[in-house]
Design a protein around this motif. Sequence first.
Motif, PDB file in Angstrom:
ATOM      1  N   LYS A   1       0.691  -1.160  -0.034  1.00 54.50           N
ATOM      2  CA  LYS A   1      -0.125  -0.033   0.008  1.00 54.50           C
ATOM      3  C   LYS A   1       0.901   1.294   0.137  1.00 54.50           C
ATOM      4  O   LYS A   1       0.279   2.499   0.026  1.00 54.50           O
ATOM      5  CB  LYS A   1      -0.780   0.103   1.192  1.00 54.50           C
ATOM      6  N   GLY A   2       2.137   0.877   0.285  1.00 50.23           N
ATOM      7  CA  GLY A   2       2.973   2.259   0.358  1.00 50.23           C
ATOM      8  C   GLY A   2       3.585   2.330   1.759  1.00 50.23           C
ATOM      9  O   GLY A   2       4.100   1.430   2.265  1.00 50.23           O
ATOM     10  N   THR A   3       4.274   3.657   2.013  1.00 47.85           N
ATOM     11  CA  THR A   3       5.058   3.962   2.945  1.00 47.85           C
ATOM     12  C   THR A   3       4.645   3.757   4.314  1.00 47.85           C
ATOM     13  O   THR A   3       3.391   4.433   4.582  1.00 47.85           O
ATOM     14  CB  THR A   3       5.854   5.086   3.015  1.00 47.85           C
ATOM     15  N   SER A   4       4.848   2.953   5.273  1.00 46.88           N
ATOM     16  CA  SER A   4       4.599   3.191   6.768  1.00 46.88           C
ATOM     17  C   SER A   4       5.659   3.917   7.553  1.00 46.88           C
ATOM     18  O   SER A   4       6.728   3.652   7.453  1.00 46.88           O
ATOM     19  CB  SER A   4       4.333   1.828   7.312  1.00 46.88           C
ATOM     20  N   PHE A   5       5.322   4.996   8.241  1.00 49.67           N
ATOM     21  CA  PHE A   5       5.923   5.885   9.072  1.00 49.67           C
ATOM     22  C   PHE A   5       5.787   5.655  10.696  1.00 49.67           C
ATOM     23  O   PHE A   5       4.817   6.227  10.886  1.00 49.67           O
ATOM     24  CB  PHE A   5       5.892   7.217   8.751  1.00 49.67           C
ATOM     25  N   VAL A   6       6.474   5.058  11.296  1.00 48.31           N
ATOM     26  CA  VAL A   6       6.223   4.803  12.796  1.00 48.31           C
ATOM     27  C   VAL A   6       7.293   5.400  13.513  1.00 48.31           C
ATOM     28  O   VAL A   6       8.334   5.178  13.847  1.00 48.31           O
ATOM     29  CB  VAL A   6       6.106   3.291  13.085  1.00 48.31           C
ATOM     30  N   GLU A   7       6.800   6.589  14.380  1.00 50.08           N
ATOM     31  CA  GLU A   7       7.654   7.230  15.161  1.00 50.08           C
ATOM     32  C   GLU A   7       7.343   6.523  16.728  1.00 50.08           C
ATOM     33  O   GLU A   7       6.140   6.512  16.906  1.00 50.08           O
ATOM     34  CB  GLU A   7       7.278   8.577  14.999  1.00 50.08           C
ATOM     35  N   PHE A   8       8.492   6.755  17.213  1.00 48.08           N
ATOM     36  CA  PHE A   8       8.246   6.359  18.733  1.00 48.08           C
ATOM     37  C   PHE A   8       9.196   7.640  19.492  1.00 48.08           C
ATOM     38  O   PHE A   8      10.231   7.727  19.302  1.00 48.08           O
ATOM     39  CB  PHE A   8       9.184   5.100  19.043  1.00 48.08           C
ATOM     40  N   VAL A   9       8.211   8.129  20.259  1.00 42.86           N
ATOM     41  CA  VAL A   9       8.790   9.291  21.202  1.00 42.86           C
ATOM     42  C   VAL A   9       9.609   8.422  22.335  1.00 42.86           C
ATOM     43  O   VAL A   9       8.756   7.810  23.075  1.00 42.86           O
ATOM     44  CB  VAL A   9       7.686   9.941  21.586  1.00 42.86           C
ATOM     45  N   SER A  10      10.658   8.619  22.452  1.00 40.70           N
ATOM     46  CA  SER A  10      11.592   7.834  23.338  1.00 40.70           C
ATOM     47  C   SER A  10      12.285   8.680  24.026  1.00 40.70           C
ATOM     48  O   SER A  10      12.373   9.975  24.204  1.00 40.70           O
ATOM     49  CB  SER A  10      12.210   6.796  22.682  1.00 40.70           C
ATOM     50  N   ASN A  11      13.005   8.067  25.079  1.00 40.01           N
ATOM     51  CA  ASN A  11      13.729   8.860  26.407  1.00 40.01           C
ATOM     52  C   ASN A  11      15.149   8.651  25.929  1.00 40.01           C
ATOM     53  O   ASN A  11      15.497   8.072  25.194  1.00 40.01           O
ATOM     54  CB  ASN A  11      13.388   8.242  27.511  1.00 40.01           C
ATOM     55  N   CYS A  12      15.917   9.528  26.353  1.00 39.56           N
ATOM     56  CA  CYS A  12      17.259   9.563  26.650  1.00 39.56           C
ATOM     57  C   CYS A  12      18.111  10.051  27.822  1.00 39.56           C
ATOM     58  O   CYS A  12      18.236  11.301  28.196  1.00 39.56           O
ATOM     59  CB  CYS A  12      17.990  10.487  25.545  1.00 39.56           C
ATOM     60  N   ASN A  13      17.819   9.113  28.787  1.00 46.45           N
ATOM     61  CA  ASN A  13      18.164   9.227  30.284  1.00 46.45           C
ATOM     62  C   ASN A  13      19.850  10.010  30.278  1.00 46.45           C
ATOM     63  O   ASN A  13      19.864  11.169  31.129  1.00 46.45           O
ATOM     64  CB  ASN A  13      18.304   8.229  31.097  1.00 46.45           C
ATOM     65  N   SER A  14      20.648   9.649  29.661  1.00 49.19           N
ATOM     66  CA  SER A  14      21.917  10.194  29.507  1.00 49.19           C
ATOM     67  C   SER A  14      21.978  11.434  28.975  1.00 49.19           C
ATOM     68  O   SER A  14      22.474  12.232  29.769  1.00 49.19           O
ATOM     69  CB  SER A  14      22.916   9.029  28.838  1.00 49.19           C
ATOM     70  N   GLY A  15      21.474  11.722  27.727  1.00 44.50           N
ATOM     71  CA  GLY A  15      21.364  12.923  27.379  1.00 44.50           C
ATOM     72  C   GLY A  15      20.582  14.033  28.024  1.00 44.50           C
ATOM     73  O   GLY A  15      20.780  15.007  28.002  1.00 44.50           O
ATOM     74  N   TRP A  16      19.416  13.364  28.493  1.00 38.81           N
ATOM     75  CA  TRP A  16      18.610  14.340  29.398  1.00 38.81           C
ATOM     76  C   TRP A  16      19.076  14.695  30.884  1.00 38.81           C
ATOM     77  O   TRP A  16      18.558  15.436  31.561  1.00 38.81           O
ATOM     78  CB  TRP A  16      16.895  13.848  29.478  1.00 38.81           C
ATOM     79  N   LYS A  17      19.983  13.863  31.089  1.00 37.86           N
ATOM     80  CA  LYS A  17      20.488  13.659  32.595  1.00 37.86           C
ATOM     81  C   LYS A  17      19.705  13.509  33.445  1.00 37.86           C
ATOM     82  O   LYS A  17      19.436  14.313  34.508  1.00 37.86           O
ATOM     83  CB  LYS A  17      21.246  15.145  32.868  1.00 37.86           C
ATOM     84  N   LEU A  18      18.635  12.612  33.487  1.00 43.83           N
ATOM     85  CA  LEU A  18      17.898  12.227  34.468  1.00 43.83           C
ATOM     86  C   LEU A  18      17.850  10.737  34.689  1.00 43.83           C
ATOM     87  O   LEU A  18      18.291  10.010  33.796  1.00 43.83           O
ATOM     88  CB  LEU A  18      16.395  12.204  34.007  1.00 43.83           C
ATOM     89  N   SER A  19      17.224  10.097  35.767  1.00 46.59           N
ATOM     90  CA  SER A  19      17.359   8.783  35.936  1.00 46.59           C
ATOM     91  C   SER A  19      16.221   8.205  35.205  1.00 46.59           C
ATOM     92  O   SER A  19      15.326   8.842  34.519  1.00 46.59           O
ATOM     93  CB  SER A  19      16.937   8.390  37.485  1.00 46.59           C
ATOM     94  N   PRO A  20      16.392   6.844  34.525  1.00 45.84           N
ATOM     95  CA  PRO A  20      15.489   6.356  33.834  1.00 45.84           C
ATOM     96  C   PRO A  20      13.948   6.578  33.823  1.00 45.84           C
ATOM     97  O   PRO A  20      13.013   6.858  33.033  1.00 45.84           O
ATOM     98  CB  PRO A  20      15.738   4.858  33.661  1.00 45.84           C
ATOM     99  N   VAL A  21      13.429   6.321  35.287  1.00 46.75           N
ATOM    100  CA  VAL A  21      11.919   6.510  35.530  1.00 46.75           C
ATOM    101  C   VAL A  21      11.747   8.196  35.410  1.00 46.75           C
ATOM    102  O   VAL A  21      10.532   8.373  34.877  1.00 46.75           O
ATOM    103  CB  VAL A  21      11.640   5.784  37.208  1.00 46.75           C
TER     104      VAL A  21
END
Lengths: 259, 76, 359
Positions: free
Chosen positions: A211-231
């Motif tokens: 049928k064509g292109t599927s584009f699946v975005e996941f908004v995700s975390n970056c604990n190291s880059g954001w300088k936060l604990s995972p939770v």
Amino acid sequence: MDFKDIIKPENLVYRRSSLLTDKPFSYCPGCGHGTIHRLIMEVVEELGIQEITVGIAPVGCSVLAYEFMNMDMQQAAHGRAPALATALKRLMPDKYIFTYQGDGDLAAIGTAETIHACNRGENIIIFFVNNGIYGMTGGQMAPTTLPGMPASTCPFGRDVNIMGNPLKITELVAQLPGVHFATRQSVHTPRNVRRAKKAIQMAFEVQKNKKGTSFVEFVSNCNSGWKLSPVAANEWMEQHMFPFYPLGDIKVDGNLVTK
Amino acid sequence: MAKVRGAIVVDVEKCKGCGVCVPACPQEVISLAKEVNGKGYHYAYMNKPEDCIGCANCAIVCPDGVISVYKVKLDN
Amino acid sequence: MGELRLMKGNEAFAEACIRAGVDAYFGYPITPQSEVLEYLMSQKPYETTGMVVLQAESEVAAINMCYGAGGAGFLPVTSSSSPGISLKMEGVSYIAGAELPLIILNVVRGGPGLGDIQPAQSDYFQATKGGGHGDYRLYVLAPSSVQEMADFVLIAKEMAFKYRNPVMILSDGIIGQMMEKVELFDPIPRRTIQEVEKQAPWATTGKKANRERNIITSLDLDPLKQEQHVYHLRDKYSQMEREDVRFEEISTEDAEYLLVAYGSSARICQKAVDLAREEGIKLGLLRAITLFPFPSKRLAELSNQVKGMLAVEMSLGQMVEDVKLAVNCRVPVEHYGRTGGVIHSPVEVLEALKSKIIK
């Protein structure tokens, strides 16, 4: 009944996909990349399409995705994964082809390849992991970094007057006729993981039906880059990322979703 | 009514102690160990194994896929 | 005898790609090579041989499509002219690093920058010394006729798979645009997917249960392993130097002086040899057909015979450095050539020989 008596093969209800290699993920603790890898390989396993699926790894944190996914894979130059996928799909139209890309790869250096692959309606899946930062190179500003959000190359926060605005590329590509399915998901809670997996299944279904292109975005975390604990990073993501990058389907069956 | 009991097995050496599984558990079964594994991470474990219902929420949010889940239905 | 046609060099190359059983062409228009894509689209090989032809959004995308195709064991082709080749160089480096087959045609125009659209040979360094980053080489063929624009596709195909390495056909605006009689070789069928998998067991066509997964990458974060990989590449380049040097000699048997040239400049030099001989000057020509590997060994031998050499190329002097390295100061070596899209005449070449070498 002691819990040890429950742990028997016949009682197993969930295990790591057998299509993941034994190599531990190279990602930071709590990083969504691992969960997304798992989900994609679960779907490939459940569909029984390992022998006819080829993935493309990007440049970025997930450059070594091919170390973890037990399937044929190519590793692309920065941003060029959709070009590789285009060639693979056109030469092998009956195989399943997907790219796996981060925000810098897909929405900065690879914007042209992303948009034109989508515009041609290449019958591929583009998995897009958006954590609003350059993780691998050490937390620099990404095309998707939020206004005011600090990064190592915008230490006082993203000033949109100087650095421009974050790019909502999923909404952008959803406008293109070649895109059949566009959605934005996350994998930080069990409910979101279940939804994300359904989106991945839908994307493979779209490719199966050519049928064509599927584009699946996941908004995700970056604990190291954001300088936060995972939770804490997941909580920050809910409070700051989701208002700007709202979750949900953006285009289904070739039609934009009206809200 | 059938009662459901569950149990999880954590691959201790591969667990990175991120703790994402802890709030995902509806029964508050999981804690991070005081001890560390070979990589120095406080790995996840069942602190209250008797409360586990085998829902697999912890396993499906585990970024490293180190949790296996088992479940049985018990007749009262 | 094969089919005879009057064709442009660019068209002959495109027709030869179809006949050679090339699997895919990805390109982007740029003068003076746009006829390649135009010709392919007019012939619709996707309806006959199944060859994929696609106009990409950029040279960058085109070369990376080639990476994808080559990684699955197919033989891709791309073509461009100088500025576009510069854009492709990132991908070429990746393809060389990942050891994939590829044919890349450069119909060279004047530079640097956007330059002009007239013929030049000023991309020699880029073709033979790198162009992209890292320790790698391309196998470089330099055609000097429309006939060779067709025939060299077969050599390039053989070399691309023999060495799992990109092959560049370094042409120029003269050969790309001029029309000559061509004898076309008979079509060779494209390989089936089963034949592709047999020829390229390393290809990413989907992991079968009976083999380990195939990975196409140019990355190895372990420097010792990366060093071993580069040594492996070097061994391939050494093998090229031993086994696959190509050149042509004209009137060298009794030559006292030697012109060294390639491509269209070699044709001009052929006339200069005739003019010199009419004047009683014993002049010969070595025409390099492969620019990497370069015919250094033969030039070293000839340096024991001749009194001097003139490297004639349409540039400020690039190949001349390889000639000097080969000759190692045994005889004088000088450069002559017009550049920026200007073509030297045989008379100019002869005058340069007299002023710079014979004196």
